[in-house]
Design a protein around this motif. Structure first.
Motif: not given
Length: 197
Positions: A36-40, A182-189
């Motif tokens: 799941r690249p990018g967490g989609f 969290l990353d401001g653009s993607t939300g990735r922790p």
């Protein structure tokens, strides 16, 4: 009659390409679903390694039946691939029977309502566990990130709260609060919680 037989054999031998391409596509799809690249979230629907693997092995058995000309080797190779497919399906059924389905217990929206923390309850063998996931976006662009889990054998989750649009605080009974940025653009922790999981 010889020309027809040769033409038929030639046609049959070219058909093996289609099942091989389909099998490769299924394997790539399962790989994308697992990684799941990018967490989609959309890619998470492809997370079916046992189903797709079984189908791919069946297609490879068909391809070997069509491609191999020697009758003994054709049967041996196709039979082995079918046996592997059955074994892979059985392993998938065993994994499914051992898997504990998670139950969603709460959702917590971020202050700007752009993200949502999902809290799940399940078990690790006999110990209750909590799993945390972060979802952002909607539709085809929806993303979900795994924030980790807490095993009640080692600690207990007491509370979760947003510290801002890009920050979470997870309260544990023994270890105290854990901050997640969290990353401001993607939300990735920037990290995960892993307490006995």
């Amino acid at each position: 009659m010889t020309e027809r037989g040769t033409d038929s054999t030639g046609r049959r031998s070219r058909w093996w390409v289609t099942p091989v391409v389909l099998a490769a596509s299924l394997i790539v799809a399962a790989g994308l679903g697992v990684a799941r690249p990018g967490g989609f979230v959309l890619l998470g629907r492809l997370d079916r390694p046992f189903l797709f693997g079984t189908m791919a092995l069946g297609l490879l058995a068909l391809a070997s039946w069509l491609a191999v000309r020697h009758p003994v080797w054709r049967r041996v190779l196709a039979g082995l691939l079918v046996a592997f497919a059955v074994g892979w399906a059985a392993l998938g059924a065993l994994a499914a029977s051992l898997r504990d389905d998670l139950r969603e217990i709460s959702r917590h929206r971020s202050p700007d309502a752009g993200r949502e923390l999902l809290l799940y309850r399940g078990s690790n063998v006999i110990d209750p566990t909590w799993e945390l996931r972060l979802r952002s976006g909607s539709g085809l662009t929806a993303r979900e990130w795994d924030l980790g889990c807490v095993n009640s054998d080692q600690d207990s989750l007491t509370d979760v709260e947003w510290t801002g649009a890009d920050g979470l605080r997870v309260h544990l009974s023994r270890r105290g609060p854990v901050e997640i940025v969290l990353d401001g653009s993607t939300g990735r922790p920037d990290g995960r919680i892993s307490v006995g999981c």
